[in-house]
Design an enzyme around this catalytic site. Structure first.
Site, mmCIF file in Angstrom:
data_model
loop_
_atom_site.group_PDB
_atom_site.id
_atom_site.type_symbol
_atom_site.label_atom_id
_atom_site.label_comp_id
_atom_site.label_asym_id
_atom_site.label_seq_id
_atom_site.Cartn_x
_atom_site.Cartn_y
_atom_site.Cartn_z
ATOM 1 N N GLN A 99 0.901 -1.160 0.000
ATOM 2 C CA GLN A 99 0.000 0.000 0.000
ATOM 3 C C GLN A 99 0.940 1.210 0.000
ATOM 4 O O GLN A 99 1.534 1.533 1.020
ATOM 5 C CB GLN A 99 -0.909 -0.055 1.222
ATOM 6 C CG GLN A 99 -1.664 -1.391 1.285
ATOM 7 C CD GLN A 99 -2.907 -1.358 2.159
ATOM 8 O OE1 GLN A 99 -4.014 -1.577 1.657
ATOM 9 N NE2 GLN A 99 -2.746 -1.089 3.422
ATOM 10 N N HIS B 232 6.604 -1.096 3.230
ATOM 11 C CA HIS B 232 6.530 -2.473 3.737
ATOM 12 C C HIS B 232 5.717 -3.326 2.770
ATOM 13 O O HIS B 232 4.696 -2.887 2.247
ATOM 14 C CB HIS B 232 5.938 -2.536 5.153
ATOM 15 C CG HIS B 232 4.693 -1.734 5.326
ATOM 16 N ND1 HIS B 232 4.696 -0.376 5.495
ATOM 17 C CD2 HIS B 232 3.386 -2.118 5.325
ATOM 18 C CE1 HIS B 232 3.454 0.061 5.605
ATOM 19 N NE2 HIS B 232 2.637 -0.970 5.490
ATOM 20 N N HIS C 10 6.698 4.010 6.125
ATOM 21 C CA HIS C 10 7.941 3.258 5.922
ATOM 22 C C HIS C 10 7.541 2.111 5.001
ATOM 23 O O HIS C 10 6.656 1.311 5.370
ATOM 24 C CB HIS C 10 8.429 2.757 7.302
ATOM 25 C CG HIS C 10 9.731 2.025 7.297
ATOM 26 N ND1 HIS C 10 10.601 2.086 8.373
ATOM 27 C CD2 HIS C 10 10.321 1.229 6.386
ATOM 28 C CE1 HIS C 10 11.670 1.340 8.120
ATOM 29 N NE2 HIS C 10 11.517 0.801 6.919
ATOM 30 N N HIS D 45 3.376 -6.474 2.380
ATOM 31 C CA HIS D 45 2.520 -7.403 3.126
ATOM 32 C C HIS D 45 2.619 -8.767 2.447
ATOM 33 O O HIS D 45 2.428 -8.866 1.229
ATOM 34 C CB HIS D 45 1.063 -6.965 3.063
ATOM 35 C CG HIS D 45 0.758 -5.689 3.780
ATOM 36 N ND1 HIS D 45 0.270 -5.645 5.057
ATOM 37 C CD2 HIS D 45 0.861 -4.399 3.385
ATOM 38 C CE1 HIS D 45 0.071 -4.386 5.428
ATOM 39 N NE2 HIS D 45 0.420 -3.605 4.427
HETATM 40 W W1 AMW Z 1 -0.043 -0.260 5.964
HETATM 41 O O1 AMW Z 1 -1.681 -0.008 6.356
HETATM 42 O O2 AMW Z 1 0.790 1.067 6.421
HETATM 43 O O3 AMW Z 1 0.105 -0.863 4.415
HETATM 44 O O4 AMW Z 1 0.311 -1.564 7.022
HETATM 45 C C1 AMW Z 1 0.872 -1.394 8.314
HETATM 46 C C2 AMW Z 1 0.964 -2.769 8.906
HETATM 47 O O5 AMW Z 1 1.857 -2.718 9.995
HETATM 48 C C3 AMW Z 1 -0.353 -3.296 9.440
HETATM 49 O O6 AMW Z 1 -0.514 -4.637 8.991
HETATM 50 C C4 AMW Z 1 -0.191 -3.211 10.958
HETATM 51 O O7 AMW Z 1 -0.939 -4.194 11.616
HETATM 52 C C5 AMW Z 1 1.305 -3.422 11.098
HETATM 53 N N1 AMW Z 1 1.948 -2.818 12.268
HETATM 54 C C6 AMW Z 1 1.924 -1.517 12.624
HETATM 55 N N2 AMW Z 1 2.704 -1.321 13.695
HETATM 56 C C7 AMW Z 1 3.279 -2.509 14.003
HETATM 57 C C8 AMW Z 1 4.189 -2.931 15.015
HETATM 58 N N3 AMW Z 1 4.673 -2.090 15.910
HETATM 59 N N4 AMW Z 1 4.562 -4.231 15.022
HETATM 60 C C9 AMW Z 1 4.048 -5.090 14.108
HETATM 61 N N5 AMW Z 1 3.188 -4.748 13.138
HETATM 62 C C10 AMW Z 1 2.797 -3.476 13.090
#
Ligand code: AMW
Length: 156
Positions: free
Chosen positions: A84, A97, A95, A99
């Site tokens: 995303q 990432h 940041h 999935h």
């Molecule tokens: W993104 O909506 O920005 O594409 O996805 C962020 C992802 O990071 C989500 O799946 C969320 O559950 C996960 N997440 C956010 N903070 C943490 C954390 N501190 N540790 C593990 N997962 C996290």
């Protein structure tokens, strides 16, 4: 290994199950399906376009490795792999990432609902500490994945 930066978050080493030269992989505090993990560049870059070519290369080869690991580890038969990239695409953590979600027959009534869930699972109204997994739970999953990676490496 000390804590690692993940956008506005600091991730404990216990939740990280792989670190390479330029990337790391962590378990999710709020997985959409069992085994939903994240692969990130070590450098806290917000958008995919801002990664250097060596970071893209490491991020995607690490994603490929992690994807086969979680598919096997969670007895799945397919994968959803998604980025995303930007707030309008559902990004909440600034940041980059990737999935990685192990997929199974019938895990969603409508297959593409996985994308609706991804979009909303960590939005404010859907999120909060009471919905997160415990640190112990996350550490146990990361430890099992580390061990599994080790077995795959020795069998290669
Ligand atoms: W993104 O909506 O920005 O594409 O996805 C962020 C992802 O990071 C989500 O799946 C969320 O559950 C996960 N997440 C956010 N903070 C943490 C954390 N501190 N540790 C593990 N997962 C996290």
């Amino acid at each position: 290994m000390a804590t690692l930066r993940f956008g506005q978050h600091l991730v404990k080493a216990s939740a990280v199950f792989l670190q390479t030269e330029l990337s790391f992989a962590l378990v999710n505090r709020k997985p959409v399906v069992p085994g939903h993990v994240l692969v990130c560049p070590l450098r806290p870059v917000e958008r995919f376009r801002d990664l250097r070519p060596d970071e893209v290369s490491d991020l995607f080869s690490t994603t490929q490795r992690i994807a086969s690991l979680v598919e096997e580890h969670f007895n799945a038969s397919s994968l959803t792999i998604a980025i995303q990239d930007g707030p309008e695409a559902g990004q909440t953590v600034k940041h980059v990432h990737v999935h990685v979600l192990p997929r199974k027959d019938g895990d969603f009534q409508r297959n593409d609902s996985v994308y609706d869930e991804l979009q909303k699972h960590d939005r404010e109204e859907e999120d909060g500490p009471s919905r997160w997994r415990s640190e112990e739970d996350m550490a146990a999953e990361a430890s099992a994945l580390r061990k599994h990676l080790e077995t795959k490496r020795t069998n290669q």
